[in-house]
Scaffold this motif. Structure first.
Motif, PDB file in Angstrom:
ATOM      1  N   GLY A 187       0.783  -1.168   0.123  1.00 57.67           N
ATOM      2  CA  GLY A 187       0.102   0.021   0.051  1.00 57.67           C
ATOM      3  C   GLY A 187       0.701   1.190   0.156  1.00 57.67           C
ATOM      4  N   TYR A 246       4.997  -5.815 -10.307  1.00 58.12           N
ATOM      5  CA  TYR A 246       3.435  -5.873 -10.666  1.00 58.12           C
ATOM      6  C   TYR A 246       2.686  -4.504 -10.901  1.00 58.12           C
ATOM      7  CZ  TYR A 246       3.901 -10.185  -7.700  1.00 58.12           C
ATOM      8  OH  TYR A 246       4.602 -11.377  -7.307  1.00 58.12           O
ATOM      9  N   HIS A 247       1.733  -4.568 -11.678  1.00 60.69           N
ATOM     10  CA  HIS A 247       1.161  -3.305 -11.851  1.00 60.69           C
ATOM     11  C   HIS A 247      -0.273  -3.524 -11.093  1.00 60.69           C
ATOM     12  CE1 HIS A 247       3.403  -0.938 -14.722  1.00 60.69           C
ATOM     13  NE2 HIS A 247       4.333  -2.242 -14.719  1.00 60.69           N
ATOM     14  N   TYR A 260      -4.808   0.922   3.299  1.00 65.87           N
ATOM     15  CA  TYR A 260      -3.670   0.292   2.297  1.00 65.87           C
ATOM     16  C   TYR A 260      -4.164  -0.219   1.095  1.00 65.87           C
ATOM     17  CZ  TYR A 260      -1.375   1.364   6.732  1.00 65.87           C
ATOM     18  OH  TYR A 260      -0.855   1.956   7.762  1.00 65.87           O
ATOM     19  N   VAL A 279      -7.141   0.784  -5.565  1.00 66.92           N
ATOM     20  CA  VAL A 279      -8.486   1.752  -5.901  1.00 66.92           C
ATOM     21  C   VAL A 279      -9.517   0.782  -6.158  1.00 66.92           C
ATOM     22  CG1 VAL A 279      -7.738   1.909  -8.228  1.00 66.92           C
ATOM     23  CG2 VAL A 279      -9.250   3.578  -7.263  1.00 66.92           C
ATOM     24  N   PHE A 312     -13.258   1.041  -4.652  1.00 71.54           N
ATOM     25  CA  PHE A 312     -14.604   1.444  -5.443  1.00 71.54           C
ATOM     26  C   PHE A 312     -15.584   0.156  -5.153  1.00 71.54           C
ATOM     27  CE2 PHE A 312     -12.336   3.832  -9.036  1.00 71.54           C
ATOM     28  CZ  PHE A 312     -12.291   4.954  -8.380  1.00 71.54           C
ATOM     29  N   GLN A 364     -15.574   7.259  -5.451  1.00 74.48           N
ATOM     30  CA  GLN A 364     -15.335   8.656  -5.482  1.00 74.48           C
ATOM     31  C   GLN A 364     -13.908   8.668  -6.425  1.00 74.48           C
ATOM     32  OE1 GLN A 364     -16.508  11.513  -4.263  1.00 74.48           O
ATOM     33  NE2 GLN A 364     -18.172  10.238  -3.532  1.00 74.48           N
ATOM     34  N   VAL A 365     -14.018   9.087  -7.528  1.00 74.63           N
ATOM     35  CA  VAL A 365     -12.942   9.105  -8.433  1.00 74.63           C
ATOM     36  C   VAL A 365     -12.190  10.419  -8.433  1.00 74.63           C
ATOM     37  CG1 VAL A 365     -12.132   9.091 -11.066  1.00 74.63           C
ATOM     38  CG2 VAL A 365     -14.399   7.815 -10.185  1.00 74.63           C
ATOM     39  N   GLN A 376      -6.616   9.557 -15.082  1.00 76.12           N
ATOM     40  CA  GLN A 376      -5.292   8.766 -14.799  1.00 76.12           C
ATOM     41  C   GLN A 376      -5.540   7.367 -15.692  1.00 76.12           C
ATOM     42  OE1 GLN A 376      -7.916   9.906 -12.917  1.00 76.12           O
ATOM     43  NE2 GLN A 376      -7.388   9.462 -10.668  1.00 76.12           N
ATOM     44  N   ARG A 419      -3.988   3.557 -15.630  1.00 70.47           N
ATOM     45  CA  ARG A 419      -3.122   2.286 -14.923  1.00 70.47           C
ATOM     46  C   ARG A 419      -3.569   0.936 -15.760  1.00 70.47           C
ATOM     47  NH1 ARG A 419      -2.317   6.125 -12.295  1.00 70.47           N
ATOM     48  NH2 ARG A 419      -1.885   6.288  -9.825  1.00 70.47           N
ATOM     49  N   ILE A 449      -8.881   5.465 -14.675  1.00 69.22           N
ATOM     50  CA  ILE A 449      -9.544   5.150 -13.154  1.00 69.22           C
ATOM     51  C   ILE A 449     -11.068   5.497 -13.566  1.00 69.22           C
ATOM     52  CG2 ILE A 449      -9.715   5.951 -10.898  1.00 69.22           C
ATOM     53  CD1 ILE A 449      -7.235   4.192 -11.635  1.00 69.22           C
ATOM     54  N   ARG A 501      -4.059  13.410  -4.579  1.00 64.15           N
ATOM     55  CA  ARG A 501      -3.247  13.026  -3.452  1.00 64.15           C
ATOM     56  C   ARG A 501      -1.854  13.219  -3.767  1.00 64.15           C
ATOM     57  NH1 ARG A 501      -5.376   7.053  -2.203  1.00 64.15           N
ATOM     58  NH2 ARG A 501      -4.169   6.732  -4.315  1.00 64.15           N
TER      59      ARG A 501
HETATM   60  C1  UD1 Z   1      -1.417   0.496  -6.720  1.00 64.26           C
HETATM   61  C2  UD1 Z   1      -1.074   0.144  -5.191  1.00 64.26           C
HETATM   62  C3  UD1 Z   1       0.562  -0.179  -4.801  1.00 64.26           C
HETATM   63  C4  UD1 Z   1       0.837  -1.111  -5.762  1.00 64.26           C
HETATM   64  C5  UD1 Z   1       0.474  -0.589  -7.288  1.00 64.26           C
HETATM   65  C6  UD1 Z   1       0.925  -1.709  -8.294  1.00 64.26           C
HETATM   66  C7  UD1 Z   1      -2.238   0.375  -3.001  1.00 64.26           C
HETATM   67  C8  UD1 Z   1      -2.609   1.730  -2.209  1.00 64.26           C
HETATM   68  N1  UD1 Z   1      -1.464   1.100  -4.193  1.00 64.26           N
HETATM   69  O1  UD1 Z   1      -0.795   1.711  -6.648  1.00 64.26           O
HETATM   70  O2  UD1 Z   1       0.700  -0.540  -3.519  1.00 64.26           O
HETATM   71  O3  UD1 Z   1       2.460  -1.137  -5.737  1.00 64.26           O
HETATM   72  O4  UD1 Z   1      -0.759  -0.551  -7.459  1.00 64.26           O
HETATM   73  O5  UD1 Z   1       0.276  -2.839  -7.911  1.00 64.26           O
HETATM   74  O6  UD1 Z   1      -2.640  -0.599  -2.910  1.00 64.26           O
HETATM   75  N2  UD1 Z   1      -7.880   6.564  -6.657  1.00 64.26           N
HETATM   76  C9  UD1 Z   1      -9.360   7.225  -6.834  1.00 64.26           C
HETATM   77  N3  UD1 Z   1     -10.444   7.088  -5.681  1.00 64.26           N
HETATM   78  C10 UD1 Z   1      -9.943   6.456  -4.759  1.00 64.26           C
HETATM   79  C11 UD1 Z   1      -8.669   6.182  -4.532  1.00 64.26           C
HETATM   80  C12 UD1 Z   1      -7.810   6.089  -5.713  1.00 64.26           C
HETATM   81  O7  UD1 Z   1      -9.780   7.794  -7.882  1.00 64.26           O
HETATM   82  O8  UD1 Z   1     -10.626   6.232  -3.755  1.00 64.26           O
HETATM   83  C13 UD1 Z   1      -7.010   6.806  -7.793  1.00 64.26           C
HETATM   84  C14 UD1 Z   1      -5.862   7.602  -7.265  1.00 64.26           C
HETATM   85  O9  UD1 Z   1      -5.762   9.035  -7.220  1.00 64.26           O
HETATM   86  C15 UD1 Z   1      -4.703   7.179  -8.485  1.00 64.26           C
HETATM   87  C16 UD1 Z   1      -5.642   5.803  -8.878  1.00 64.26           C
HETATM   88  O10 UD1 Z   1      -7.093   5.790  -8.384  1.00 64.26           O
HETATM   89  O11 UD1 Z   1      -4.735   7.851  -9.651  1.00 64.26           O
HETATM   90  C17 UD1 Z   1      -4.983   4.326  -8.230  1.00 64.26           C
HETATM   91  O12 UD1 Z   1      -4.705   4.468  -6.917  1.00 64.26           O
HETATM   92  P1  UD1 Z   1      -3.996   3.247  -5.992  1.00 64.26           P
HETATM   93  O13 UD1 Z   1      -4.697   1.974  -6.528  1.00 64.26           O
HETATM   94  O14 UD1 Z   1      -4.281   3.884  -4.470  1.00 64.26           O
HETATM   95  O15 UD1 Z   1      -2.699   3.478  -6.141  1.00 64.26           O
HETATM   96  P2  UD1 Z   1      -1.459   2.960  -7.522  1.00 64.26           P
HETATM   97  O16 UD1 Z   1      -0.603   4.231  -7.172  1.00 64.26           O
HETATM   98  O17 UD1 Z   1      -2.112   2.745  -8.759  1.00 64.26           O
END
Ligand code: UD1
Length: 347
Positions: free
Chosen positions: A77, A203-204, A217, A220, A224, A235-236, A242, A244, A283, A306
């Motif tokens: 996380g 890993y992605h 931790y 996303v 969701f 909540q995006v 973005q 991914r 996302i 963030r």
């Molecule tokens: C995630 C993992 C990271 C891991 C990587 C690769 C977490 C927190 N992050 O990183 O540990 O190494 O994948 O596997 O486990 N977002 C929203 N709404 C939310 C939460 C997030 O829109 O409620 C957006 C964020 O702004 C971001 C995207 O979703 O742009 C991805 O977020 P998140 O999954 O937290 O983290 P990653 O950086 O992709």
């Protein structure tokens, strides 16, 4: 082969244990059931040893006759705040160093390491005028105005994201990212000292059945899914554009089995591979797809951001195909539909 699997009770570890056993390997699992990842009520899967990989005596015992170590145990996380820093160092840095020292004592020469795309920080970009560029850090005043895309560090102009390859420079933004880079460096040093062979799998965005439900931790996809289950809109953040790469956990497990089988015959030293689906998703699209499949409320694109988030990160799957023969089999459309009803951990 006899495989020591650390983190065998975790989201990804459980799938690796299943896939490696199905492929005919003998799997010895170890896990400390770290509270942050497992809560207080989780139980170990049958046969998994309860223990901390920072215990050298336990490792000496577990490593007897082991051919390959598949190292998944980690604090994961983004973390919550700076108070999380010692935890990442203690579990990820010290845990890996202790494991490698034990492998040197027992003569275990092959390692598969769970790494992450977070080692890259921001993805790869091209500027029409300046070519390939590392993006300039995003400025708070831009973000406040809803200007979320990073700019060219030279001319300040628009830049286009591209797929990232394994040769990209490291640019950690979180303690977790720093600890994943440290793990790769320790493994490379161990390879030199011990004539070992290591494969780091970057890993992605992992998702799929058994992923931990909504915690500070969680990634996303779980956040969701949990919101929709409560009847709330996802909540995006930012503008939802973005990028991914969402990779299904069953594919991650297959990649690990491929690495376990390749690492002996592989080139000496450490090799790193992106493990991704090869499909880029925004996302916002992910939230919309999940909301549609679950029949829930439409996502809200809220413009929040963030500081530690990277804007775009999408990967090239080519090296993993060439080096490991690995290609993901589950695309995000199919996988996200399945996630709508998949059991999550911690409920
Ligand atoms: C995630 C993992 C990271 C891991 C990587 C690769 C977490 C927190 N992050 O990183 O540990 O190494 O994948 O596997 O486990 N977002 C929203 N709404 C939310 C939460 C997030 O829109 O409620 C957006 C964020 O702004 C971001 C995207 O979703 O742009 C991805 O977020 P998140 O999954 O937290 O983290 P990653 O950086 O992709």
């Amino acid at each position: 082969m006899k495989v020591l699997l650390t983190g065998a009770a975790g989201f990804i570890g459980r799938h690796i244990a299943e896939a490696a056993t199905a492929a005919g390997h003998e799997v010895i699992g170890v896990d400390m059931l770290l509270q942050q990842a497992h809560g207080t009520t989780a139980k170990l899967p049958p046969g998994v040893v309860h223990g901390d990989i920072r215990d050298p005596a336990l490792l000496d015992e577990l490593l007897a006759d082991v051919d390959v170590v598949c190292h998944q145990a980690a604090t994961v996380g983004n973390g919550v705040d700076a108070q999380d820093l010692p935890g990442y160092a203690a579990h990820n840095d010290l845990g890996t160093a202790t494991l490698l020292a034990a492998m040197a004592r027992t003569g275990t020469k092959r390692l598969v390491l769970a790494s992450s795309m977070v080692v890259y920080g921001e993805g790869r970009y091209t500027c029409p005028d300046d070519g390939d560029v590392p993006p300039a850090p995003r400025q708070d005043r831009d973000l406040q105005q809803g200007l979320f895309d990073p700019r060219c560090p030279h001319c300040g102009g628009r830049i286009e994201p591209h797929l990232i390859g394994e040769d990209a420079v490291f640019a950690p933004r979180t303690a977790y990212a720093a600890s994943k880079i440290a793990q790769e460096h320790y493994a490379a040093a161990w390879c030199t000292l011990e004539s070992g062979s290591a494969i780091a799998l970057r890993y992605h965005n992992a998702y799929g059945p058994g992923m931990p439900a909504d915690t500070p931790y969680s990634g996303v996809a779980a956040i969701f899914r949990s919101a929709l289950e409560r009847g709330e809109p996802p909540q995006v953040f930012e503008d939802g554009n973005q990028l991914r790469d969402f990779v299904h956990v069953v594919d991650l497990a297959r990649a690990n089995v491929a690495a376990i089988e390749a690492v002996g015959a592989h080139r000496p030293g450490l090799s790193a591979y992106n493990i991704c689906s090869g499909h880029t998703y925004t996302i916002g699209d992910m939230a919309r797809r999940l909301a549609t499949v679950m029949g829930g409320p439409k996502p809200v694109v809220n413009g929040q951001y963030r500081a530690f988030d990277v804007r775009h990160i999408a990967a090239s799957p080519r090296a993993a195909l060439e080096g490991l023969g690995f290609e993901a089999g589950i695309g995000p459309d199919e996988g996200i539909a399945e996630l709508a009803t998949a059991p999550l951990r911690g409920r």
